[in-house]
Design a protein around this motif. Structure first.
Motif, PDB file in Angstrom:
ATOM      1  N   SER A 273     -28.763  34.756  24.268  1.00 19.54           N
ATOM      2  CA  SER A 273     -29.766  33.956  24.736  1.00 19.54           C
ATOM      3  C   SER A 273     -29.252  32.501  24.953  1.00 19.54           C
ATOM      4  O   SER A 273     -28.337  32.283  24.092  1.00 19.54           O
ATOM      5  CB  SER A 273     -31.211  34.045  24.075  1.00 19.54           C
ATOM      6  N   LEU A 274     -29.731  31.877  25.916  1.00 18.36           N
ATOM      7  CA  LEU A 274     -29.348  30.378  26.305  1.00 18.36           C
ATOM      8  C   LEU A 274     -30.505  29.378  26.054  1.00 18.36           C
ATOM      9  O   LEU A 274     -31.515  29.855  26.568  1.00 18.36           O
ATOM     10  CB  LEU A 274     -28.589  30.428  27.613  1.00 18.36           C
ATOM     11  N   ARG A 275     -30.325  28.410  25.492  1.00 15.37           N
ATOM     12  CA  ARG A 275     -31.094  27.242  25.526  1.00 15.37           C
ATOM     13  C   ARG A 275     -31.164  26.548  26.565  1.00 15.37           C
ATOM     14  O   ARG A 275     -29.848  26.156  26.812  1.00 15.37           O
ATOM     15  CB  ARG A 275     -31.088  26.607  24.060  1.00 15.37           C
TER      16      ARG A 275
ATOM     17  N   ASN B   7     -39.976  21.102  28.982  1.00 13.71           N
ATOM     18  CA  ASN B   7     -39.124  21.790  29.729  1.00 13.71           C
ATOM     19  C   ASN B   7     -37.966  22.608  29.210  1.00 13.71           C
ATOM     20  O   ASN B   7     -37.015  22.642  29.821  1.00 13.71           O
ATOM     21  CB  ASN B   7     -38.478  20.648  30.676  1.00 13.71           C
ATOM     22  N   LYS B   8     -38.136  22.951  28.018  1.00 10.53           N
ATOM     23  CA  LYS B   8     -37.126  23.658  27.243  1.00 10.53           C
ATOM     24  C   LYS B   8     -37.458  25.079  27.032  1.00 10.53           C
ATOM     25  O   LYS B   8     -38.618  25.287  26.786  1.00 10.53           O
ATOM     26  CB  LYS B   8     -37.137  22.950  25.914  1.00 10.53           C
ATOM     27  N   VAL B   9     -36.644  25.856  27.366  1.00 11.48           N
ATOM     28  CA  VAL B   9     -36.852  27.487  27.489  1.00 11.48           C
ATOM     29  C   VAL B   9     -35.628  28.150  26.999  1.00 11.48           C
ATOM     30  O   VAL B   9     -34.314  27.695  26.727  1.00 11.48           O
ATOM     31  CB  VAL B   9     -37.194  28.111  28.751  1.00 11.48           C
ATOM     32  N   ILE B  10     -35.844  29.380  26.453  1.00  8.44           N
ATOM     33  CA  ILE B  10     -34.770  30.257  26.189  1.00  8.44           C
ATOM     34  C   ILE B  10     -34.631  31.347  27.097  1.00  8.44           C
ATOM     35  O   ILE B  10     -35.859  32.011  27.343  1.00  8.44           O
ATOM     36  CB  ILE B  10     -35.210  30.693  24.590  1.00  8.44           C
ATOM     37  N   VAL B  11     -33.450  31.587  27.656  1.00  7.73           N
ATOM     38  CA  VAL B  11     -33.294  32.607  28.712  1.00  7.73           C
ATOM     39  C   VAL B  11     -32.609  33.795  28.053  1.00  7.73           C
ATOM     40  O   VAL B  11     -31.381  33.649  27.508  1.00  7.73           O
ATOM     41  CB  VAL B  11     -32.385  31.753  29.818  1.00  7.73           C
ATOM     42  N   ILE B  12     -32.963  35.028  28.115  1.00  7.35           N
ATOM     43  CA  ILE B  12     -32.563  36.023  27.916  1.00  7.35           C
ATOM     44  C   ILE B  12     -32.239  36.741  29.125  1.00  7.35           C
ATOM     45  O   ILE B  12     -33.053  37.592  29.789  1.00  7.35           O
ATOM     46  CB  ILE B  12     -33.326  36.799  26.946  1.00  7.35           C
ATOM     47  N   GLU B  13     -30.813  36.816  29.573  1.00  3.57           N
ATOM     48  CA  GLU B  13     -30.422  37.629  30.766  1.00  3.57           C
ATOM     49  C   GLU B  13     -30.508  39.138  30.732  1.00  3.57           C
ATOM     50  O   GLU B  13     -30.198  39.390  29.816  1.00  3.57           O
ATOM     51  CB  GLU B  13     -29.337  37.021  31.400  1.00  3.57           C
ATOM     52  N   MET B  14     -31.284  39.491  31.771  1.00  8.06           N
ATOM     53  CA  MET B  14     -31.487  41.180  31.597  1.00  8.06           C
ATOM     54  C   MET B  14     -30.378  41.727  33.008  1.00  8.06           C
ATOM     55  O   MET B  14     -29.957  42.685  32.836  1.00  8.06           O
ATOM     56  CB  MET B  14     -32.518  41.562  32.337  1.00  8.06           C
TER      57      MET B  14
ATOM     58  N   GLU C 155     -35.775  37.291  30.819  1.00  6.76           N
ATOM     59  CA  GLU C 155     -37.079  37.205  29.942  1.00  6.76           C
ATOM     60  C   GLU C 155     -36.981  35.897  29.448  1.00  6.76           C
ATOM     61  O   GLU C 155     -35.796  35.383  29.116  1.00  6.76           O
ATOM     62  CB  GLU C 155     -37.302  37.971  28.703  1.00  6.76           C
ATOM     63  N   VAL C 156     -37.920  34.925  29.627  1.00 10.28           N
ATOM     64  CA  VAL C 156     -37.926  33.617  29.144  1.00 10.28           C
ATOM     65  C   VAL C 156     -39.038  33.323  28.111  1.00 10.28           C
ATOM     66  O   VAL C 156     -40.137  33.926  28.172  1.00 10.28           O
ATOM     67  CB  VAL C 156     -38.183  32.745  30.516  1.00 10.28           C
ATOM     68  N   LEU C 157     -38.349  32.429  27.118  1.00 11.22           N
ATOM     69  CA  LEU C 157     -39.352  31.827  26.025  1.00 11.22           C
ATOM     70  C   LEU C 157     -39.403  30.517  26.047  1.00 11.22           C
ATOM     71  O   LEU C 157     -38.496  30.044  26.390  1.00 11.22           O
ATOM     72  CB  LEU C 157     -38.786  32.570  24.689  1.00 11.22           C
TER      73      LEU C 157
ATOM     74  N   GLY D 266     -42.827  26.959  17.942  1.00 11.02           N
ATOM     75  CA  GLY D 266     -42.424  28.484  17.824  1.00 11.02           C
ATOM     76  C   GLY D 266     -42.271  28.832  19.438  1.00 11.02           C
ATOM     77  O   GLY D 266     -42.707  28.221  20.278  1.00 11.02           O
ATOM     78  N   GLU D 267     -41.632  29.948  19.596  1.00 10.55           N
ATOM     79  CA  GLU D 267     -41.316  30.579  20.930  1.00 10.55           C
ATOM     80  C   GLU D 267     -42.492  31.482  21.324  1.00 10.55           C
ATOM     81  O   GLU D 267     -43.315  31.870  20.506  1.00 10.55           O
ATOM     82  CB  GLU D 267     -40.197  31.416  20.557  1.00 10.55           C
TER      83      GLU D 267
END
Length: 187
Positions: A40-42, A98-105, A116-118, A124-125
């Motif tokens: 995942s990427l912040r 504006n901060k997200v965690i990106v989990i590339e599918m 999926e984005v958190l 918390g997320e």
């Protein structure tokens, strides 16, 4: 024993306060979990780049990319509740600074990162897809949720929005699905 009985009301109050602050702000349980052992990427959502309720731009490690939310489809901006859906997503992301965690599918045919984005919030997320579905501002796009880690959660989240008649579920029949709208309005 008497000291314990005297302290019992205070312990009960302390327990109630503790449980109250453990609940999410919207009083709905958080269903989605961050997939384990998944890269995942912040990232930072680029200002003024939220196009609709399921597409926006982020900057991750100095690289800008367009994100398409995995497993959901939000009303197009020209559809009923399309602008409201986009604005709901904007407000959620703003609350997370504006901060997200990106989990590339995957990548789609337009070159967008399907993810999926958190929300990466101080408390918390939180799954963006889950929140959009629970609020009734998106539909579970089952045809394209096979790679999503939380696809089962999306059904439950959509059921919550539908049962409470939120967003699109206030419209007759739940409104026109965005995928049907796009087919009808191809130019």
């Amino acid at each position: 024993m008497q000291k314990f009985l005297n302290a019992l009301p205070l312990l009960a109050i302390a327990a109630l306060i503790w449980f109250h602050f453990q609940r999410p702000n919207n009083d709905q349980p958080k269903l989605a979990k961050r997939p384990s052992q998944t890269e995942s990427l912040r990232c930072q959502v680029v200002s003024n780049s939220i196009y609709d309720g399921d597409t926006f731009r982020v900057q991750c490690d100095g690289r800008e990319q367009k994100i398409r939310l995995c497993g959901i489809d939000a009303p197009e901006t020209k559809q009923p509740l399309g602008i409201e859906s986009r604005d709901y997503l904007r407000s959620m992301i703003a609350k997370a600074f504006n901060k997200v965690i990106v989990i590339e599918m995957d990548r789609d045919k337009y070159g967008r990162t399907v993810a999926e984005v958190l929300l990466d919030k101080p408390d918390g997320e939180q799954s963006v897809q889950e929140e959009m579905l629970k609020a009734g501002f998106a539909y579970h796009y089952k045809q394209f949720s096979g790679n999503c880690h939380n696809r089962d959660v999306f059904d439950t989240a959509e059921d919550i929005g539908r049962s409470q008649k939120l967003g699109v579920w206030r419209l007759p029949g739940g409104g026109e699905r965005p995928w049907d709208y796009r087919k009808q309005n191809k130019s």
